[in-house]
Design an enzyme around this catalytic site. Structure first.
Site, PDB file in Angstrom:
ATOM      1  N   ASP A   1      -4.933   5.044   5.748  1.00 32.82           N
ATOM      2  CA  ASP A   1      -5.688   5.949   6.070  1.00 32.82           C
ATOM      3  C   ASP A   1      -6.453   5.606   7.449  1.00 32.82           C
ATOM      4  O   ASP A   1      -6.024   5.322   8.548  1.00 32.82           O
ATOM      5  CB  ASP A   1      -6.424   6.572   5.262  1.00 32.82           C
ATOM      6  CG  ASP A   1      -7.155   8.053   5.702  1.00 32.82           C
ATOM      7  OD1 ASP A   1      -6.320   8.860   6.245  1.00 32.82           O
ATOM      8  OD2 ASP A   1      -8.090   8.152   5.248  1.00 32.82           O
TER       9      ASP A   1
ATOM     10  N   ARG B   1       0.149  11.963  -9.234  1.00 31.76           N
ATOM     11  CA  ARG B   1       0.928  11.028  -9.102  1.00 31.76           C
ATOM     12  C   ARG B   1       2.288  10.787  -9.497  1.00 31.76           C
ATOM     13  O   ARG B   1       3.270  10.213  -9.000  1.00 31.76           O
ATOM     14  CB  ARG B   1       0.207   9.685  -9.824  1.00 31.76           C
ATOM     15  CG  ARG B   1      -1.200   9.585  -9.295  1.00 31.76           C
ATOM     16  CD  ARG B   1      -1.940   8.231  -9.867  1.00 31.76           C
ATOM     17  NE  ARG B   1      -3.300   8.041  -9.748  1.00 31.76           N
ATOM     18  CZ  ARG B   1      -3.832   7.644  -8.667  1.00 31.76           C
ATOM     19  NH1 ARG B   1      -3.104   7.037  -7.608  1.00 31.76           N
ATOM     20  NH2 ARG B   1      -5.338   7.266  -8.430  1.00 31.76           N
TER      21      ARG B   1
ATOM     22  N   LYS C   1      -0.682   6.857   8.168  1.00 34.64           N
ATOM     23  CA  LYS C   1      -1.618   8.187   8.750  1.00 34.64           C
ATOM     24  C   LYS C   1      -2.215   7.841  10.118  1.00 34.64           C
ATOM     25  O   LYS C   1      -3.421   7.508  10.081  1.00 34.64           O
ATOM     26  CB  LYS C   1      -2.394   8.767   7.843  1.00 34.64           C
ATOM     27  CG  LYS C   1      -2.804   9.986   8.237  1.00 34.64           C
ATOM     28  CD  LYS C   1      -3.821  10.797   6.996  1.00 34.64           C
ATOM     29  CE  LYS C   1      -3.108  11.246   5.956  1.00 34.64           C
ATOM     30  NZ  LYS C   1      -3.720  12.195   5.042  1.00 34.64           N
TER      31      LYS C   1
ATOM     32  N   GLU D   1       0.863  -1.176   0.025  1.00 34.92           N
ATOM     33  CA  GLU D   1       0.015  -0.047  -0.061  1.00 34.92           C
ATOM     34  C   GLU D   1       0.773   1.385  -0.036  1.00 34.92           C
ATOM     35  O   GLU D   1       1.882   1.164   0.541  1.00 34.92           O
ATOM     36  CB  GLU D   1      -0.908   0.189   1.170  1.00 34.92           C
ATOM     37  CG  GLU D   1      -2.127  -0.563   0.980  1.00 34.92           C
ATOM     38  CD  GLU D   1      -3.113   0.398   0.195  1.00 34.92           C
ATOM     39  OE1 GLU D   1      -2.443   1.471  -0.379  1.00 34.92           O
ATOM     40  OE2 GLU D   1      -4.573   0.758   0.527  1.00 34.92           O
ATOM     41  N   ASP D   2       0.298   2.243  -0.750  1.00 31.26           N
ATOM     42  CA  ASP D   2       1.009   3.456  -0.632  1.00 31.26           C
ATOM     43  C   ASP D   2       0.696   4.139   1.045  1.00 31.26           C
ATOM     44  O   ASP D   2       1.776   4.866   1.273  1.00 31.26           O
ATOM     45  CB  ASP D   2       0.527   4.462  -1.550  1.00 31.26           C
ATOM     46  CG  ASP D   2      -1.113   4.617  -1.934  1.00 31.26           C
ATOM     47  OD1 ASP D   2      -1.578   4.022  -1.076  1.00 31.26           O
ATOM     48  OD2 ASP D   2      -1.483   5.632  -2.592  1.00 31.26           O
TER      49      ASP D   2
ATOM     50  N   VAL E   1      -1.765  14.681   1.318  1.00 30.85           N
ATOM     51  CA  VAL E   1      -0.308  14.317   0.661  1.00 30.85           C
ATOM     52  C   VAL E   1      -0.721  13.754  -0.790  1.00 30.85           C
ATOM     53  O   VAL E   1      -1.458  13.011  -1.100  1.00 30.85           O
ATOM     54  CB  VAL E   1       0.313  13.323   1.577  1.00 30.85           C
ATOM     55  CG1 VAL E   1       1.002  14.049   2.820  1.00 30.85           C
ATOM     56  CG2 VAL E   1      -0.484  11.964   1.926  1.00 30.85           C
TER      57      VAL E   1
END
Length: 223
Positions: free
Chosen positions: A144, A206, A172, A140-141, A194
């Site tokens: 959240d 991106r 996060k 995952e980037d 972000v």
């Protein structure tokens, strides 16, 4: 003024210890200092992680994953679309690659249009690879609220995976609504909007080679 490195006792180097959490946050804060925004990127408020910060962390994560999965023939599943740049760099940093390692991808979404907030419903595409009896690593980037990854994990395990762990570039924590934490974490992420290095706003930004913060006036109308 030069910042002296922090001395952290070896006995405290475990993810659940406060000292390590503070150290990660210090490193992000230090990494964010004195990083100019390129003149051409007029929508970016500030750069919090530059190319060097990211490359060093990806190399560190890749080495750790290579060691932990060396005998497990893992399946890596980058979560599209946000993780496509991070995953491309990460898989090349997993050296030596575990024998039998395979890489596929999956699509999942909990956002609608240009909103910055999850709508609470998660759409997960069917898996493109059989995970029964396999060790799966989700890439995952950013994590959240944690709802999307929680449901992906549940789906993967329900299809017979032996294990399903997570590697995330950004975590996060302030936005988390469940107990999910990645087994492999790059950086603590401030509670800001972000973009870059795969992260987007309405499919834009991106391509930025760093992680930055989007100027608030560009997204305030949808909050």
């Amino acid at each position: 003024m030069l910042l002296a490195p922090l001395a952290v006792p070896t006995s405290e180097c475990t993810p659940h210890r406060r000292g390590v959490t503070n150290l990660r946050r210090f490193r992000v804060a230090r990494a964010a200092m004195s990083k100019p925004v390129p003149e051409c990127d007029v929508d970016v408020l500030k750069v919090i992680l530059d190319e060097g910060d990211i490359a060093a962390k990806v190399a560190e994560l890749g080495a750790k994953i290579a060691q932990d999965y060396k005998d497990l023939k893992p399946i890596l599943l980058p979560v599209m679309t946000g993780a496509f740049i991070f995953s491309a760099d990460l898989v090349r940093a997993i050296r030596p690659p575990p024998h039998g390692m395979r890489i596929e991808s999956l699509r999942a979404s909990s956002y609608l249009g240009t909103t910055t907030l999850s709508n609470g419903e998660v759409a997960i595409a069917p898996l493109s690879i059989d995970v029964k009896g396999q060790h799966v690593l989700l890439v995952e980037d950013i994590i959240d609220t944690g709802h999307t990854l929680e449901k992906i994990r549940t789906k993967v395990m329900s299809e017979g995976a032996v294990s399903c762990k997570v590697v995330a570039l950004l975590n996060k924590r302030e936005r988390r609504e469940n107990g999910l934490q990645p087994e492999y974490e790059g950086f603590d992420c401030p509670n800001e909007f972000v973009i870059g290095y795969g992260l987007d706003f309405d499919s834009k930004y991106r391509e930025l080679p760093y992680v930055g913060v989007l100027k608030e006036d560009l997204y305030a109308h949808i909050l």
